[in-house]
Design a protein around this motif. Structure first.
Motif, mmCIF file in Angstrom:
data_model
loop_
_atom_site.group_PDB
_atom_site.id
_atom_site.type_symbol
_atom_site.label_atom_id
_atom_site.label_comp_id
_atom_site.label_asym_id
_atom_site.label_seq_id
_atom_site.Cartn_x
_atom_site.Cartn_y
_atom_site.Cartn_z
ATOM 1 N N SER A 196 -16.668 15.060 -21.848
ATOM 2 C CA SER A 196 -16.807 14.515 -20.494
ATOM 3 C C SER A 196 -15.712 13.493 -20.202
ATOM 4 C CB SER A 196 -18.188 13.869 -20.330
ATOM 5 O OG SER A 196 -18.373 12.816 -21.272
ATOM 6 N N ALA A 197 -15.413 12.626 -21.179
ATOM 7 C CA ALA A 197 -14.341 11.647 -20.997
ATOM 8 C C ALA A 197 -12.977 12.340 -20.937
ATOM 9 C CB ALA A 197 -14.367 10.627 -22.131
ATOM 10 N N PHE A 198 -12.810 13.388 -21.740
ATOM 11 C CA PHE A 198 -11.551 14.137 -21.725
ATOM 12 C C PHE A 198 -11.300 14.725 -20.342
ATOM 13 C CE2 PHE A 198 -9.022 17.992 -22.331
ATOM 14 C CZ PHE A 198 -7.967 17.512 -23.096
ATOM 15 N N SER A 199 -12.340 15.270 -19.720
ATOM 16 C CA SER A 199 -12.207 15.797 -18.361
ATOM 17 C C SER A 199 -11.774 14.700 -17.393
ATOM 18 C CB SER A 199 -13.535 16.398 -17.887
ATOM 19 O OG SER A 199 -13.730 17.690 -18.399
ATOM 20 N N ALA A 200 -12.416 13.549 -17.516
ATOM 21 C CA ALA A 200 -12.122 12.452 -16.602
ATOM 22 C C ALA A 200 -10.665 12.003 -16.687
ATOM 23 C CB ALA A 200 -13.052 11.274 -16.889
ATOM 24 N N PHE A 201 -10.094 12.045 -17.882
ATOM 25 C CA PHE A 201 -8.745 11.539 -18.081
ATOM 26 C C PHE A 201 -7.656 12.586 -17.853
ATOM 27 C CE2 PHE A 201 -10.797 7.955 -20.039
ATOM 28 C CZ PHE A 201 -9.919 6.905 -19.808
ATOM 29 N N THR A 202 -7.978 13.863 -17.964
ATOM 30 C CA THR A 202 -6.915 14.875 -17.967
ATOM 31 C C THR A 202 -6.932 15.845 -16.789
ATOM 32 O OG1 THR A 202 -8.222 16.418 -19.327
ATOM 33 C CG2 THR A 202 -6.830 14.822 -20.483
ATOM 34 N N LEU A 203 -8.097 16.138 -16.218
ATOM 35 C CA LEU A 203 -8.149 17.228 -15.244
ATOM 36 C C LEU A 203 -7.359 16.929 -13.972
ATOM 37 C CD1 LEU A 203 -11.619 18.985 -15.258
ATOM 38 C CD2 LEU A 203 -9.461 19.687 -16.258
ATOM 39 N N ALA A 204 -7.364 15.679 -13.538
ATOM 40 C CA ALA A 204 -6.570 15.354 -12.345
ATOM 41 C C ALA A 204 -5.078 15.553 -12.621
ATOM 42 C CB ALA A 204 -6.845 13.916 -11.914
ATOM 43 N N ILE A 205 -4.646 15.202 -13.827
ATOM 44 C CA ILE A 205 -3.240 15.394 -14.196
ATOM 45 C C ILE A 205 -2.905 16.882 -14.248
ATOM 46 C CG2 ILE A 205 -1.523 15.016 -16.021
ATOM 47 C CD1 ILE A 205 -3.102 12.502 -16.792
ATOM 48 N N VAL A 206 -3.798 17.660 -14.886
ATOM 49 C CA VAL A 206 -3.586 19.109 -14.975
ATOM 50 C C VAL A 206 -3.556 19.736 -13.581
ATOM 51 C CG1 VAL A 206 -4.614 21.278 -15.762
ATOM 52 C CG2 VAL A 206 -4.578 19.299 -17.285
ATOM 53 N N ALA A 207 -4.465 19.299 -12.711
ATOM 54 C CA ALA A 207 -4.492 19.830 -11.348
ATOM 55 C C ALA A 207 -3.204 19.502 -10.606
ATOM 56 C CB ALA A 207 -5.701 19.273 -10.592
ATOM 57 N N GLY A 208 -2.612 18.350 -10.906
ATOM 58 C CA GLY A 208 -1.329 17.997 -10.304
ATOM 59 C C GLY A 208 -0.209 18.900 -10.785
ATOM 60 N N TRP A 209 -0.200 19.188 -12.089
ATOM 61 C CA TRP A 209 0.811 20.104 -12.632
ATOM 62 C C TRP A 209 0.683 21.490 -12.008
ATOM 63 C CZ3 TRP A 209 -0.271 18.692 -18.440
ATOM 64 C CH2 TRP A 209 0.302 17.430 -18.721
ATOM 65 N N VAL A 225 -16.266 21.683 -19.301
ATOM 66 C CA VAL A 225 -16.646 22.539 -18.173
ATOM 67 C C VAL A 225 -17.716 21.866 -17.320
ATOM 68 C CG1 VAL A 225 -17.805 24.704 -17.578
ATOM 69 C CG2 VAL A 225 -15.986 24.696 -19.299
ATOM 70 N N TRP A 226 -18.749 21.346 -17.966
ATOM 71 C CA TRP A 226 -19.884 20.774 -17.237
ATOM 72 C C TRP A 226 -19.468 19.572 -16.385
ATOM 73 C CZ3 TRP A 226 -24.595 17.829 -19.659
ATOM 74 C CH2 TRP A 226 -25.667 17.831 -18.766
ATOM 75 N N PHE A 227 -18.498 18.801 -16.863
ATOM 76 C CA PHE A 227 -18.064 17.598 -16.145
ATOM 77 C C PHE A 227 -16.684 17.775 -15.519
ATOM 78 C CE2 PHE A 227 -21.306 15.924 -19.009
ATOM 79 C CZ PHE A 227 -22.008 15.078 -18.176
ATOM 80 N N ASN A 228 -16.344 19.016 -15.114
ATOM 81 C CA ASN A 228 -15.012 19.213 -14.543
ATOM 82 C C ASN A 228 -14.915 18.842 -13.072
ATOM 83 O OD1 ASN A 228 -16.280 21.387 -13.280
ATOM 84 N ND2 ASN A 228 -15.239 22.958 -14.485
ATOM 85 N N LEU A 229 -16.034 18.520 -12.423
ATOM 86 C CA LEU A 229 -15.995 18.147 -11.008
ATOM 87 C C LEU A 229 -15.663 16.670 -10.759
ATOM 88 C CD1 LEU A 229 -16.388 18.667 -7.986
ATOM 89 C CD2 LEU A 229 -18.838 18.329 -8.320
ATOM 90 N N PRO A 230 -16.301 15.691 -11.445
ATOM 91 C CA PRO A 230 -16.103 14.285 -11.070
ATOM 92 C C PRO A 230 -14.645 13.844 -10.898
ATOM 93 C CG PRO A 230 -17.877 14.452 -12.656
ATOM 94 C CD PRO A 230 -17.292 15.827 -12.534
#
Length: 515
Positions: free
Chosen positions: A149-162, A28-33
């Motif tokens: 934090s690393a998990f956010s960096a690797f997955t959130l852009a993919i999730v946002a695409g889905w 949650v804390w690093f969901n923006l970068p």
């Protein structure tokens, strides 16, 4: 412990559900970068506005870790962690529904409170594991949770695409992705509330008599506490100045914020005085066996500045460093830089395990901090003439010592004074954010200091990078020297039970008032 760790029962169940709670708080804390460029384009923000939002994300974490530590000691880790995870949904949904820069700033300031979750699990794990295993247990909690934090960096852009579902004009549904992280955290908070317990069966949860401020046991330590509280307000003044320089408000507003922060320091000092009033007026004295030295808290605060503070700073600048130094693509530089965060999975538990097995937590802390400083100084010499794999190996070694040092720090924190572990962890954790804000501001200002121009040349940028690593290296070596001189081996470092668990802690001796 290593062989039993994969069991999902008893204390190992508590360890696993607690590190995952920390993991979600960092997601949650690093969901923006990973979504920052999309947010910037969608709302028409400037580069300076995005930098402002990033600073806001860490600003309130400093006081929040102090406050969370107080609440933790009073109400226990189960309730405190559960409510914090439920709260995480609020700033996430606020940010996801924001329509302008001001709303983004407010929601991101509130998001910083979620970053205080780390300190809660420190006490939870300490309640369930004996001193002889505390290093590895706290290392697993911190290292595996920090990987969020690393998990956010690797997955959130993919999730946002889905989640965009092929909607025209939008490649990433950043609003749904960010709101989703908060909702998942809140649901897990409910799960944690009904599945965690503050202590093992038959063991009482020990609380301080007051959580308004940190309890100390000598008059000298009270004044030392007052001194060490100053940087916590001072770093927020630096953030206020930085936001003013970025144009968020004028100098008059900045001075008003400074005055409010000075008032906050005085209020905190008053609360500490209230807690320690009987000690300071001579009505109370602590027996020798119930005393602790605040200098041990102070040195741990300094170690967390140079290890966790430098980690957050390096993670922020490393992709650009590799991209510019070795002429790599953004994707390649980002993947290489991510290896620094990946080390959390093994380095932080490794530091705790070394602390458990070496037989001296003081020696472990000193050596790891010294090696970190040497590693940073060597890395300051990296330039485009270096063999790229050699530079990657070197930064991985630096990362190991940094994160192992973090694990070593929090193998000592629960052993300082049991009943105020939450507040000690909160103070030490807050100093990590002090270090991060300080290092990030130094990094952003170095090119201007060295080059004196708004648009530094590549040569100036390279010199600034080298100086940045040198500053962190020298700071780490100084703290390593202080560890060798000041840090003491905690009592019962490798015992089968925490000090005082099997015996009654003596009550403070009340002195009759002088007539």
């Amino acid at each position: 412990m290593l062989g039993e760790m994969w069991q999902f029962k008893g204390r190992y169940k508590i360890l696993h559900i607690t590190w995952f709670a920390f993991f979600l708080s960092f997601v949650v804390w690093f969901n923006l970068p990973p979504l920052a460029t999309t947010v910037k384009a969608d709302l028409g923000l400037t580069a300076e506005q995005i930098k402002t939002i990033a600073i806001c994300n860490v600003a309130l974490t400093v006081p929040a870790r102090i406050i969370i530590g107080m609440l933790l000691d009073k109400f226990g880790p189960r309730l405190t962690y559960s409510l914090l995870l439920m709260y995480a949904a609020v700033p996430c949904i606020m940010f996801a529904s924001a329509q302008n820069f001001g709303q983004l700033v407010i929601s991101r300031l509130l998001m910083g409170i979620v970053g205080a979750g780390f300190v809660i699990g420190i006490r939870m794990v300490a309640e369930w594991f004996p001193p002889k295993e505390i290093g590895l247990a706290e290392g697993i909690y911190g290292g595996w949770g920090n990987f969020g934090s690393a998990f956010s960096a690797f997955t959130l852009a993919i999730v946002a695409g889905w989640l965009a579902f092929g909607a025209p004009g939008s490649e990433l549904n950043w609003r749904a992705a960010i709101a989703g992280t908060g909702i998942i955290a809140a649901l897990y908070g409910v799960f944690y509330l009904f599945n965690a317990k503050d202590t093992p069966p038959g063991k009482a949860y020990r609380r301080p008599k007051s959580t308004r401020g940190l309890e100390v046991t000598t008059k000298k330590d009270f004044w030392f506490l007052m001194l060490m509280n100053m940087p916590l307000s001072g770093i927020l003044m630096l953030v206020a100045w930085r936001l003013m320089k970025l144009g968020l408000y004028g100098t008059g507003t900045m001075y008003a914020i400074w005055a409010a922060l000075a008032g906050l320091y005085l209020f905190q000092a008053y609360n500490c005085w209230t807690v320690n009033k009987d000690l300071m007026t001579g009505k109370k004295r602590y027996p020798a066996e119930d005393r602790y030295e605040f200098s041990q808290v102070a040195i741990l605060e300094l170690t967390y500045i140079v290890n966790f503070g430098s980690e957050l700073a390096v993670v922020s600048m490393l992709p650009a460093f590799f991209e510019g130094t070795f002429d790599l693509s953004k994707a390649a530089a980002g993947m290489i830089a991510a290896s620094y965060a990946f080390m959390n999975l093994v380095a932080r538990p490794g530091g705790g395990l070394i602390s458990d097995k070496l037989g001296s937590r003081k020696l472990t802390m000193t050596v790891l901090t010294g090696c970190m400083g040497i590693g940073y100084l060597i890395f300051s010499q990296v330039n485009n003439s270096w063999f790229l794999p050699a530079a990657v190996v070197l930064i991985m070694c630096c990362s190991f010592f940094v994160q192992a040092g973090e694990g070593s720090t929090f193998s000592i924190v629960p052993l300082v004074k049991r009943r105020v572990t939450g507040q000690v962890a909160g103070n030490v954790g807050a100093y990590g954010n002090v270090g991060a804000v300080l290092y990030l501001n130094i990094f952003s200002l170095l090119p201007g200091w060295l080059g004196g121009s708004a648009d530094p040349t590549p040569a100036i940028e390279a010199a600034a990078n080298a100086r940045f690593f040198q500053i962190m290296g020298v700071a780490a070596l100084i703290v390593a020297g202080l560890c060798f001189v000041v840090l003491k081996e905690p009592k019962g470092s490798f015992a089968d039970a925490h000090q005082g668990e099997s015996e009654t802690v003596p009550e403070p001796i009340l002195e009759p008032e002088k007539i």
